[in-house]
Design a protein around this motif. Structure first.
Motif, PDB file in Angstrom:
ATOM      1  N   PRO A   9      33.860  14.082   9.538  1.00 27.70           N
ATOM      2  CA  PRO A   9      33.692  13.064   8.507  1.00 27.70           C
ATOM      3  C   PRO A   9      32.802  11.950   9.037  1.00 27.70           C
ATOM      4  O   PRO A   9      32.750  11.711  10.244  1.00 27.70           O
ATOM      5  CB  PRO A   9      35.115  12.541   8.273  1.00 27.70           C
ATOM      6  CG  PRO A   9      36.009  13.422   9.043  1.00 27.70           C
ATOM      7  CD  PRO A   9      35.213  14.136  10.067  1.00 27.70           C
ATOM      8  N   LYS A  10      32.132  11.268   8.097  1.00 28.07           N
ATOM      9  CA  LYS A  10      31.153  10.274   8.521  1.00 28.07           C
ATOM     10  C   LYS A  10      31.795   9.047   9.187  1.00 28.07           C
ATOM     11  O   LYS A  10      31.276   8.498  10.150  1.00 28.07           O
ATOM     12  CB  LYS A  10      30.372   9.837   7.281  1.00 28.07           C
ATOM     13  CG  LYS A  10      29.090   9.164   7.594  1.00 28.07           C
ATOM     14  CD  LYS A  10      28.226   9.158   6.361  1.00 28.07           C
ATOM     15  CE  LYS A  10      26.890   8.547   6.648  1.00 28.07           C
ATOM     16  NZ  LYS A  10      26.084   8.435   5.447  1.00 28.07           N
ATOM     17  N   THR A  12      35.469   6.842  10.516  1.00 29.75           N
ATOM     18  CA  THR A  12      36.864   6.986  10.947  1.00 29.75           C
ATOM     19  C   THR A  12      37.761   6.247   9.950  1.00 29.75           C
ATOM     20  O   THR A  12      37.296   5.377   9.198  1.00 29.75           O
ATOM     21  CB  THR A  12      37.079   6.369  12.339  1.00 29.75           C
ATOM     22  OG1 THR A  12      36.923   4.949  12.232  1.00 29.75           O
ATOM     23  CG2 THR A  12      36.121   6.915  13.364  1.00 29.75           C
ATOM     24  N   GLY A  13      39.049   6.563  10.019  1.00 34.44           N
ATOM     25  CA  GLY A  13      40.012   5.840   9.185  1.00 34.44           C
ATOM     26  C   GLY A  13      40.035   4.365   9.563  1.00 34.44           C
ATOM     27  O   GLY A  13      40.196   3.490   8.705  1.00 34.44           O
ATOM     28  N   THR A  14      39.860   4.076  10.834  1.00 33.53           N
ATOM     29  CA  THR A  14      39.863   2.674  11.294  1.00 33.53           C
ATOM     30  C   THR A  14      38.704   1.907  10.660  1.00 33.53           C
ATOM     31  O   THR A  14      38.856   0.750  10.253  1.00 33.53           O
ATOM     32  CB  THR A  14      39.753   2.633  12.835  1.00 33.53           C
ATOM     33  OG1 THR A  14      40.838   3.382  13.368  1.00 33.53           O
ATOM     34  CG2 THR A  14      39.804   1.212  13.364  1.00 33.53           C
ATOM     35  N   GLN A  15      37.553   2.545  10.550  1.00 39.97           N
ATOM     36  CA  GLN A  15      36.414   1.861   9.923  1.00 39.97           C
ATOM     37  C   GLN A  15      36.715   1.534   8.451  1.00 39.97           C
ATOM     38  O   GLN A  15      36.385   0.442   7.979  1.00 39.97           O
ATOM     39  CB  GLN A  15      35.148   2.716  10.034  1.00 39.97           C
ATOM     40  CG  GLN A  15      34.567   2.706  11.444  1.00 39.97           C
ATOM     41  CD  GLN A  15      33.432   3.699  11.591  1.00 39.97           C
ATOM     42  OE1 GLN A  15      33.586   4.887  11.318  1.00 39.97           O
ATOM     43  NE2 GLN A  15      32.287   3.216  12.006  1.00 39.97           N
ATOM     44  N   LYS A  58      53.507  16.559  13.499  1.00 41.84           N
ATOM     45  CA  LYS A  58      52.353  16.840  14.345  1.00 41.84           C
ATOM     46  C   LYS A  58      51.135  16.097  13.854  1.00 41.84           C
ATOM     47  O   LYS A  58      50.826  16.121  12.657  1.00 41.84           O
ATOM     48  CB  LYS A  58      52.056  18.330  14.324  1.00 41.84           C
ATOM     49  CG  LYS A  58      53.003  19.114  15.190  1.00 41.84           C
ATOM     50  CD  LYS A  58      52.564  20.552  15.270  1.00 41.84           C
ATOM     51  CE  LYS A  58      53.500  21.318  16.178  1.00 41.84           C
ATOM     52  NZ  LYS A  58      53.298  22.742  16.087  1.00 41.84           N
ATOM     53  N   GLU A  59      50.437  15.471  14.784  1.00 40.39           N
ATOM     54  CA  GLU A  59      49.156  14.853  14.431  1.00 40.39           C
ATOM     55  C   GLU A  59      48.165  15.955  14.092  1.00 40.39           C
ATOM     56  O   GLU A  59      48.225  17.043  14.660  1.00 40.39           O
ATOM     57  CB  GLU A  59      48.596  14.098  15.639  1.00 40.39           C
ATOM     58  CG  GLU A  59      49.290  12.793  15.934  1.00 40.39           C
ATOM     59  CD  GLU A  59      48.622  12.073  17.094  1.00 40.39           C
ATOM     60  OE1 GLU A  59      48.903  10.894  17.237  1.00 40.39           O
ATOM     61  OE2 GLU A  59      47.846  12.686  17.841  1.00 40.39           O
ATOM     62  N   ILE A  60      47.235  15.640  13.180  1.00 44.97           N
ATOM     63  CA  ILE A  60      46.117  16.560  12.986  1.00 44.97           C
ATOM     64  C   ILE A  60      44.824  15.778  13.154  1.00 44.97           C
ATOM     65  O   ILE A  60      44.751  14.604  12.780  1.00 44.97           O
ATOM     66  CB  ILE A  60      46.110  17.297  11.639  1.00 44.97           C
ATOM     67  CG1 ILE A  60      46.084  16.330  10.464  1.00 44.97           C
ATOM     68  CG2 ILE A  60      47.270  18.258  11.526  1.00 44.97           C
ATOM     69  CD1 ILE A  60      45.643  17.006   9.176  1.00 44.97           C
ATOM     70  N   ASN A  65      36.537  12.291  14.599  1.00 44.42           N
ATOM     71  CA  ASN A  65      36.661  10.934  14.079  1.00 44.42           C
ATOM     72  C   ASN A  65      38.017  10.569  13.511  1.00 44.42           C
ATOM     73  O   ASN A  65      38.357   9.409  13.443  1.00 44.42           O
ATOM     74  CB  ASN A  65      35.628  10.717  12.946  1.00 44.42           C
ATOM     75  CG  ASN A  65      34.277  10.346  13.500  1.00 44.42           C
ATOM     76  OD1 ASN A  65      34.180   9.986  14.660  1.00 44.42           O
ATOM     77  ND2 ASN A  65      33.255  10.431  12.682  1.00 44.42           N
ATOM     78  N   ILE A  66      38.751  11.564  13.049  1.00 42.38           N
ATOM     79  CA  ILE A  66      39.971  11.230  12.312  1.00 42.38           C
ATOM     80  C   ILE A  66      41.183  11.901  12.926  1.00 42.38           C
ATOM     81  O   ILE A  66      41.161  13.098  13.203  1.00 42.38           O
ATOM     82  CB  ILE A  66      39.825  11.659  10.827  1.00 42.38           C
ATOM     83  CG1 ILE A  66      38.853  10.687  10.142  1.00 42.38           C
ATOM     84  CG2 ILE A  66      41.165  11.682  10.108  1.00 42.38           C
ATOM     85  CD1 ILE A  66      38.622  10.961   8.686  1.00 42.38           C
ATOM     86  N   VAL A  67      42.210  11.085  13.158  1.00 39.84           N
ATOM     87  CA  VAL A  67      43.499  11.640  13.576  1.00 39.84           C
ATOM     88  C   VAL A  67      44.545  11.104  12.603  1.00 39.84           C
ATOM     89  O   VAL A  67      44.708   9.898  12.453  1.00 39.84           O
ATOM     90  CB  VAL A  67      43.869  11.230  15.016  1.00 39.84           C
ATOM     91  CG1 VAL A  67      45.241  11.796  15.389  1.00 39.84           C
ATOM     92  CG2 VAL A  67      42.825  11.722  16.008  1.00 39.84           C
ATOM     93  N   ILE A  68      45.213  12.029  11.925  1.00 37.08           N
ATOM     94  CA  ILE A  68      46.248  11.642  10.958  1.00 37.08           C
ATOM     95  C   ILE A  68      47.597  11.787  11.666  1.00 37.08           C
ATOM     96  O   ILE A  68      47.830  12.754  12.390  1.00 37.08           O
ATOM     97  CB  ILE A  68      46.174  12.548   9.709  1.00 37.08           C
ATOM     98  CG1 ILE A  68      44.779  12.414   9.061  1.00 37.08           C
ATOM     99  CG2 ILE A  68      47.260  12.193   8.708  1.00 37.08           C
ATOM    100  CD1 ILE A  68      44.513  13.367   7.907  1.00 37.08           C
TER     101      ILE A  68
END
Ligand code: SF4
Length: 170
Positions: A9-10, A12-15, A58-60, A65-68
Motif C-alpha cells: 500500500p502507498k 502506512t496506517g500511521t501516516q 495474530k498480527e497481519i 507498510n501496514i501491520v494490523i
C-alpha cells in the motif's frame, strides 16, 4: 507471528492517522524524522494491546507498510488496539484505510477498535462513501508529502503532548 499478504500500500496506517492529528507531524514522520518519545508511544501501545489480548490475535502485515493488530479470518474482522482514553477520528480513518486496502485485495472485512483503558469497543464497516473519502484522503496526504517545506505549526497547547514538541517549538 506476521502473515505476509505481499502487496505494497502507498501509505502506512500511521501516516493516515497523522493526517488527522497534524499535517506537520505527518510530513516530519514521512521524511524519516523520528523523536524518541515516538517509539516509546508505539511501544506502550503495543504493550497495552499485548496485556489486554495476549497472543489470542495474530498480527497481519500487508507489504512492508501496514501491520494490523489482529485478524480473525473466520469472522472476517480486523482488530486495532488503542491506548487512548478517547475515540478519535484519526483511529477511525486509520482503521477504515485498512479495510479499504483489504477490499482492494479482495478481502471484505469489518473492524473493531478496542480501547482497553476505557473498556470500549468501536465497531466499523466500510461504506461506499468511505471509499470515496479515502481516495480523497490519500490524495491530500500525497499533496502534503510533495511539499518541500513542512506545514505550519499547530496550537502550542495541543502540541505539548506531541513527540515533536521540542523539534517544533525550540
Ligand atoms: S509539535 Fe505540534 S506542530 Fe509540531 S508536529 Fe507536533 S502537533 Fe504538529
Amino acid at each position: 507471528m506476521i502473515n505476509k499478504i505481499g502487496v505494497l500500500p502507498k501509505f502506512t496506517g500511521t501516516q493516515i492517522n497523522y493526517y488527522f492529528v497534524c499535517h506537520r507531524k505527518l510530513w516530519l514522520f514521512s521524511k524519516g524524522i523520528r523523536m524518541e518519545q515516538e517509539s516509546d508511544t508505539v511501544f506502550q501501545g503495543k504493550l497495552v494491546g499485548e496485556q489486554s489480548y495476549g497472543r489470542r490475535r495474530k498480527e497481519i502485515a500487508i507489504g512492508d507498510n501496514i501491520v494490523i493488530d489482529g485478524f480473525d479470518a473466520a469472522k472476517g474482522v480486523i482488530y486495532e488496539v488503542k491506548k487512548s482514553r478517547a475515540v478519535e477520528k484519526a483511529h477511525i480513518w486509520q482503521t477504515k484505510y485498512y479495510l479499504y486496502i483489504l477490499k482492494q485485495l479482495g478481502v471484505e472485512a469489518t473492524a473493531e477498535i478496542d480501547y482497553p483503558l476505557i473498556r470500549r469497543t468501536e465497531k466499523l464497516r466500510l461504506s461506499e462513501e468511505d471509499e470515496l473519502e479515502i481516495e480523497k484522503l490519500t490524495e491530500a496526504v500525497q499533496d502534503i508529502l510533495q511539499s518541500y517545506k513542512p506545514p505550519g505549526l499547530k496550537n502550542k497547547t495541543f502540541c505539548r503532548k506531541c513527540a515533536y514538541y521540542e523539534f517544533c517549538w525550540q
